[in-house]
Motif scaffolding. Structure first.
Motif, PDB file in Angstrom:
ATOM      1  N   ILE A 107       0.844  -1.199   0.000  1.00  0.00           N
ATOM      2  CA  ILE A 107       0.000   0.000   0.000  1.00  0.00           C
ATOM      3  C   ILE A 107       0.883   1.253   0.000  1.00  0.00           C
ATOM      4  CG2 ILE A 107      -1.564   1.323   1.513  1.00  0.00           C
ATOM      5  CD1 ILE A 107      -2.781  -1.520   2.240  1.00  0.00           C
ATOM      6  N   ALA A 108       1.912   1.225   0.841  1.00  0.00           N
ATOM      7  CA  ALA A 108       2.806   2.383   0.946  1.00  0.00           C
ATOM      8  C   ALA A 108       3.519   2.652  -0.388  1.00  0.00           C
ATOM      9  CB  ALA A 108       3.824   2.179   2.069  1.00  0.00           C
ATOM     10  N   ALA A 109       3.801   1.582  -1.129  1.00  0.00           N
ATOM     11  CA  ALA A 109       4.482   1.759  -2.417  1.00  0.00           C
ATOM     12  C   ALA A 109       3.600   2.597  -3.351  1.00  0.00           C
ATOM     13  CB  ALA A 109       4.809   0.408  -3.036  1.00  0.00           C
ATOM     14  N   SER A 110       2.293   2.326  -3.362  1.00  0.00           N
ATOM     15  CA  SER A 110       1.375   3.114  -4.208  1.00  0.00           C
ATOM     16  C   SER A 110       1.225   4.526  -3.660  1.00  0.00           C
ATOM     17  CB  SER A 110      -0.012   2.477  -4.248  1.00  0.00           C
ATOM     18  OG  SER A 110       0.074   1.205  -4.775  1.00  0.00           O
ATOM     19  N   TYR A 111       1.087   4.607  -2.358  1.00  0.00           N
ATOM     20  CA  TYR A 111       0.853   5.904  -1.713  1.00  0.00           C
ATOM     21  C   TYR A 111       2.025   6.856  -1.956  1.00  0.00           C
ATOM     22  CZ  TYR A 111      -1.396   8.742   1.927  1.00  0.00           C
ATOM     23  OH  TYR A 111      -2.058   9.723   2.611  1.00  0.00           O
ATOM     24  N   SER A 112       3.230   6.323  -1.826  1.00  0.00           N
ATOM     25  CA  SER A 112       4.419   7.187  -1.930  1.00  0.00           C
ATOM     26  C   SER A 112       4.530   7.785  -3.331  1.00  0.00           C
ATOM     27  CB  SER A 112       5.676   6.392  -1.588  1.00  0.00           C
ATOM     28  OG  SER A 112       5.838   5.345  -2.519  1.00  0.00           O
ATOM     29  N   LYS A 113       4.062   7.042  -4.341  1.00  0.00           N
ATOM     30  CA  LYS A 113       4.198   7.540  -5.721  1.00  0.00           C
ATOM     31  C   LYS A 113       3.268   8.717  -5.954  1.00  0.00           C
ATOM     32  CE  LYS A 113       6.017   3.434  -7.830  1.00  0.00           C
ATOM     33  NZ  LYS A 113       5.611   2.285  -7.004  1.00  0.00           N
ATOM     34  N   ILE A 114       2.117   8.692  -5.323  1.00  0.00           N
ATOM     35  CA  ILE A 114       1.161   9.776  -5.564  1.00  0.00           C
ATOM     36  C   ILE A 114       1.523  10.997  -4.721  1.00  0.00           C
ATOM     37  CG2 ILE A 114      -0.696   8.966  -4.014  1.00  0.00           C
ATOM     38  CD1 ILE A 114      -1.854   9.740  -7.280  1.00  0.00           C
ATOM     39  N   ILE A 115       1.984  10.748  -3.497  1.00  0.00           N
ATOM     40  CA  ILE A 115       2.331  11.889  -2.634  1.00  0.00           C
ATOM     41  C   ILE A 115       3.598  12.588  -3.141  1.00  0.00           C
ATOM     42  CG2 ILE A 115       3.845  11.110  -0.722  1.00  0.00           C
ATOM     43  CD1 ILE A 115       1.304  12.125   1.052  1.00  0.00           C
ATOM     44  N   ALA A 116       4.374  11.864  -3.919  1.00  0.00           N
ATOM     45  CA  ALA A 116       5.623  12.437  -4.454  1.00  0.00           C
ATOM     46  C   ALA A 116       5.356  13.667  -5.334  1.00  0.00           C
ATOM     47  CB  ALA A 116       6.380  11.379  -5.251  1.00  0.00           C
ATOM     48  N   VAL A 117       4.167  13.749  -5.932  1.00  0.00           N
ATOM     49  CA  VAL A 117       3.895  14.887  -6.831  1.00  0.00           C
ATOM     50  C   VAL A 117       2.975  15.924  -6.162  1.00  0.00           C
ATOM     51  CG1 VAL A 117       4.195  13.464  -8.903  1.00  0.00           C
ATOM     52  CG2 VAL A 117       1.892  13.848  -8.005  1.00  0.00           C
ATOM     53  N   ALA A 118       2.692  15.741  -4.861  1.00  0.00           N
ATOM     54  CA  ALA A 118       1.681  16.589  -4.201  1.00  0.00           C
ATOM     55  C   ALA A 118       2.058  18.078  -4.246  1.00  0.00           C
ATOM     56  CB  ALA A 118       1.473  16.128  -2.762  1.00  0.00           C
ATOM     57  N   THR A 119       3.271  18.412  -3.861  1.00  0.00           N
ATOM     58  CA  THR A 119       3.608  19.855  -3.839  1.00  0.00           C
ATOM     59  C   THR A 119       3.676  20.408  -5.271  1.00  0.00           C
ATOM     60  OG1 THR A 119       5.941  19.284  -3.595  1.00  0.00           O
ATOM     61  CG2 THR A 119       4.786  19.959  -1.590  1.00  0.00           C
ATOM     62  N   ALA A 120       4.188  19.613  -6.201  1.00  0.00           N
ATOM     63  CA  ALA A 120       4.295  20.096  -7.595  1.00  0.00           C
ATOM     64  C   ALA A 120       2.904  20.374  -8.166  1.00  0.00           C
ATOM     65  CB  ALA A 120       5.029  19.070  -8.449  1.00  0.00           C
ATOM     66  N   GLU A 121       1.935  19.497  -7.871  1.00  0.00           N
ATOM     67  CA  GLU A 121       0.576  19.714  -8.396  1.00  0.00           C
ATOM     68  C   GLU A 121      -0.087  20.909  -7.703  1.00  0.00           C
ATOM     69  OE1 GLU A 121      -0.812  18.400 -11.096  1.00  0.00           O
ATOM     70  OE2 GLU A 121       1.027  17.262 -11.395  1.00  0.00           O
ATOM     71  N   HIS A 122       0.161  21.085  -6.402  1.00  0.00           N
ATOM     72  CA  HIS A 122      -0.355  22.289  -5.736  1.00  0.00           C
ATOM     73  C   HIS A 122       0.269  23.533  -6.380  1.00  0.00           C
ATOM     74  CE1 HIS A 122      -2.973  21.467  -2.283  1.00  0.00           C
ATOM     75  NE2 HIS A 122      -2.318  20.337  -2.111  1.00  0.00           N
ATOM     76  N   GLN A 123       1.579  23.457  -6.628  1.00  0.00           N
ATOM     77  CA  GLN A 123       2.272  24.653  -7.149  1.00  0.00           C
ATOM     78  C   GLN A 123       1.683  25.111  -8.481  1.00  0.00           C
ATOM     79  OE1 GLN A 123       4.186  26.778  -5.710  1.00  0.00           O
ATOM     80  NE2 GLN A 123       4.420  28.000  -7.576  1.00  0.00           N
ATOM     81  N   LYS A 124       1.300  24.140  -9.332  1.00  0.00           N
ATOM     82  CA  LYS A 124       0.709  24.503 -10.634  1.00  0.00           C
ATOM     83  C   LYS A 124      -0.541  25.347 -10.419  1.00  0.00           C
ATOM     84  CE  LYS A 124       2.124  20.301 -13.017  1.00  0.00           C
ATOM     85  NZ  LYS A 124       1.646  18.977 -13.415  1.00  0.00           N
ATOM     86  N   LEU A 125      -1.291  25.036  -9.360  1.00  0.00           N
ATOM     87  CA  LEU A 125      -2.520  25.779  -9.083  1.00  0.00           C
ATOM     88  C   LEU A 125      -2.202  27.089  -8.364  1.00  0.00           C
ATOM     89  CD1 LEU A 125      -4.814  22.814  -7.944  1.00  0.00           C
ATOM     90  CD2 LEU A 125      -4.414  23.694 -10.241  1.00  0.00           C
ATOM     91  N   ILE A 126      -1.339  27.009  -7.345  1.00  0.00           N
ATOM     92  CA  ILE A 126      -1.004  28.211  -6.560  1.00  0.00           C
ATOM     93  C   ILE A 126      -0.477  29.302  -7.491  1.00  0.00           C
ATOM     94  CG2 ILE A 126       0.574  29.148  -4.786  1.00  0.00           C
ATOM     95  CD1 ILE A 126       0.430  26.286  -3.484  1.00  0.00           C
ATOM     96  N   ALA A 127       0.336  28.887  -8.470  1.00  0.00           N
ATOM     97  CA  ALA A 127       0.962  29.864  -9.388  1.00  0.00           C
ATOM     98  C   ALA A 127      -0.079  30.672 -10.154  1.00  0.00           C
ATOM     99  CB  ALA A 127       1.877  29.125 -10.365  1.00  0.00           C
ATOM    100  N   GLN A 128      -1.295  30.138 -10.266  1.00  0.00           N
ATOM    101  CA  GLN A 128      -2.332  30.859 -11.026  1.00  0.00           C
ATOM    102  C   GLN A 128      -3.275  31.643 -10.099  1.00  0.00           C
ATOM    103  OE1 GLN A 128      -4.048  28.357 -14.350  1.00  0.00           O
ATOM    104  NE2 GLN A 128      -2.965  26.751 -13.242  1.00  0.00           N
ATOM    105  N   THR A 129      -2.969  31.640  -8.777  1.00  0.00           N
ATOM    106  CA  THR A 129      -3.814  32.367  -7.819  1.00  0.00           C
ATOM    107  C   THR A 129      -2.999  33.482  -7.163  1.00  0.00           C
ATOM    108  OG1 THR A 129      -3.162  31.099  -5.878  1.00  0.00           O
ATOM    109  CG2 THR A 129      -4.938  30.172  -7.213  1.00  0.00           C
ATOM    110  N   THR A 130      -3.662  34.220  -6.257  1.00  0.00           N
ATOM    111  CA  THR A 130      -2.910  35.209  -5.465  1.00  0.00           C
ATOM    112  C   THR A 130      -2.734  34.688  -4.037  1.00  0.00           C
ATOM    113  OG1 THR A 130      -5.003  36.291  -4.983  1.00  0.00           O
ATOM    114  CG2 THR A 130      -3.707  37.220  -6.797  1.00  0.00           C
ATOM    115  N   ALA A 131      -2.727  33.345  -3.884  1.00  0.00           N
ATOM    116  CA  ALA A 131      -2.706  32.756  -2.538  1.00  0.00           C
ATOM    117  C   ALA A 131      -1.300  32.414  -2.060  1.00  0.00           C
ATOM    118  CB  ALA A 131      -3.584  31.500  -2.523  1.00  0.00           C
ATOM    119  N   ASP A 132      -0.278  32.792  -2.818  1.00  0.00           N
ATOM    120  CA  ASP A 132       1.076  32.383  -2.438  1.00  0.00           C
ATOM    121  C   ASP A 132       1.465  32.876  -1.036  1.00  0.00           C
ATOM    122  OD1 ASP A 132       3.366  30.894  -3.749  1.00  0.00           O
ATOM    123  OD2 ASP A 132       4.385  32.629  -2.865  1.00  0.00           O
ATOM    124  N   HIS A 133       0.902  34.031  -0.621  1.00  0.00           N
ATOM    125  CA  HIS A 133       1.257  34.565   0.706  1.00  0.00           C
ATOM    126  C   HIS A 133       0.776  33.653   1.843  1.00  0.00           C
ATOM    127  CE1 HIS A 133      -2.889  35.795   0.119  1.00  0.00           C
ATOM    128  NE2 HIS A 133      -2.965  36.039   1.404  1.00  0.00           N
TER     129      HIS A 133
END
Ligand SMILES: Cc1cc2nc3c(=O)[nH]c(=O)nc-3n(C[C@H](O)[C@H](O)[C@H](O)COP(=O)(O)OP(=O)(O)OC[C@H]3O[C@@H](n4cnc5c(N)ncnc54)[C@H](O)[C@@H]3O)c2cc1C
Length: 415
Positions: A107-133
């Motif tokens: 289970i952890a093997a699957s989980y780790s692969k998805i969490i590995a991109v969590a900040t990068a996927e958030h960043q794609k969205l944050i970059a298009q908002t004014t929420a960076d602060h």
């Protein structure tokens, strides 16, 4: 736009709004439906940590000492109400089974692969908002109160660093005191997880994603997911305040409320519903970064509304107590570390972690209904995972090659 690219997303928490945005980015025409606004439930009240260090999901303790502490009520990390246990028992038995070392490793093997991109996927969205602060990219700390707890946590951190490349720094009591001058007490020191991001207003970030979705052409509608029905043509209909909506595809992203509406269509999903609480305090001197007090199982986080204390898991019935014992204990412990000041609210916020018994979210197509897609059950890390699993879902719905093998998260595993 073809009719095949229309979808209704039910639920506007982090899971729903992220799925809506990820679909939108792939050319879909999306209506996001919620009975409240965007990010006003579980995604509002959490500890706000985008947990890239949580490469392994939250397992059920299986060692005798931890189980005895839970049973006797001597740990503040997990509470339960004996009268409420029958409603949790079947999901808990599955949770126990899946937490066995061999199964847990898979289970952890699957989980780790998805969490590995969590900040990068958030960043794609944050970059298009004014929420960076609202975002800090400096990790968070775990304060340990005994050398034994420090040794165990350090050993885990070293293993996660070796296996997954997780980064951390061990801090002595003096180093912790220097990093956090507001602390009255620094225990035996801390582990500083370096890579996670922390958010000073989790509901604010979800709302910013909602604003982005509308700005990019999406529609938000107030409506009740319980009205979901199939149309005679095989599509999906839901009633909103503005009238009925129809689309060929619907996504159920209702967090802890997801299983009940699906029962009408013949799907039974077990869920371990782990209640959690928060309160804010007017601390005169605030913390620099969120701090988890390992011994008492809560997090203190500097938020726009004050220092927020969030608690561990409470397995209780439907009616939360006015002042839960777990929060009372957490507050007492927190006051030994920080001058918390007076509470901001006169009653706590209550939310529920939607935990699947195999610790993996439900992401993909429903087994028996065309156009019915599921995106829920993100448990302890839904605020972290929403954009990443939203991407996986959007790729599956679009017929694109998924960026990760999502078969372990397929809804069919429960049926
Ligand atoms: C105390 C606590 C601390 C936490 N800390 C963290 C953390 O630091 N990091 C992290 O990653 N995760 C954390 N979590 C977990 C995280 O908050 C959840 O996993 C995540 O918010 C779930 O998001 P969701 O979108 O699935 O559900 P929700 O945010 O609950 O969204 C579900 C939506 O469905 C809507 N809805 C429900 N029923 C209906 C209906 N009938 N009709 C229309 N709409 C409906 C609700 O209004 C809501 O907007 C924490 C959770 C708790 C409780």
């Amino acid at each position: 736009m073809s009719s095949a690219s229309h979808a209704i997303v039910l639920g506007a928490g982090m899971a729903g709004v992220s799925a809506a945005l990820q679909l939108q980015m792939r050319g879909w025409n999306v209506v996001l439906v919620d009975r409240k606004g965007v990010g006003q439930e579980t995604s509002f009240g959490n500890a706000g940590i985008i947990q890239s260090e949580a490469v392994e999901p939250y397992a059920m303790p299986r060692d005798f000492a931890s189980l005895l502490a839970i049973a006797l009520g001597t740990t503040n990390k997990v509470h339960y109400a004996p009268v409420a246990l029958p409603q949790h028992v079947s999901a808990l038995v599955q949770y126990w089974w899946n937490s066995a070392p061999k199964r847990y490793r898979r289970i952890a093997a699957s989980y780790s692969k998805i969490i590995a991109v969590a900040t990068a996927e958030h960043q794609k969205l944050i970059a298009q908002t004014t929420a960076d602060h609202l975002i800090r990219r400096d990790g968070f700390r775990v304060l340990l109160r005994s050398q034994a707890a420090m040794d165990t946590t350090l050993a885990t951190a070293e293993r996660l660093a070796a296996e997954y490349g997780v980064t951390f720094k061990a801090l002595s009591p003096a180093e912790l005191g220097k990093a956090e001058p507001a602390l009255i007490e620094t225990g035996v020191g801390a582990i500083h997880w370096l890579a996670p991001w922390t958010v000073r207003d989790p509901g604010g970030l979800a709302a910013a994603y909602g604003d982005l979705f509308v700005r990019l052409g999406g529609t938000f509608a107030a409506g009740d997911a319980d009205s979901l029905a199939q149309t005679p043509a095989g599509g999906w209909r839901v009633t909103t305040d503005g009238g009925p909506l129809e689309a060929e595809h619907v996504v159920v992203a209702l967090g802890p409320w997801s299983p009940p509406p699906l029962r009408r269509f013949g799907y039974r999903f077990p869920m371990v519903r782990k209640r959690g609480y928060h309160m804010h305090y007017r601390a005169p001197k605030v913390l620099d970064l969120p701090l988890m007090d390992d011994a008492f199982g809560y997090v203190m986080a500097p938020m726009v509304s004050g220092v927020r204390i969030t608690t561990g898991a409470d397995l209780i019935g439907d009616e939360p107590p006015l002042m839960p014992a777990q929060l009372r204990e957490a507050e007492k412990a927190a006051r030994t570390l920080l001058d918390l000041g007076a509470p901001v609210e006169n009653r706590p916020w209550v939310g529920t972690r939607p935990c699947m018994p195999d610790m993996l979210p439900v992401v993909g197509a429903a087994a028996k209904h065309k156009g019915l897609w599921l995106h829920f059950g993100h448990g302890h890390q839904g605020f972290t995972l929403g954009p990443a699993t939203g991407r996986l879902l959007a790729e599956l719905m679009s017929g694109d090659a998924p960026f990760v093998d999502g078969s372990a998260m397929d809804p069919g595993r429960f049926h």
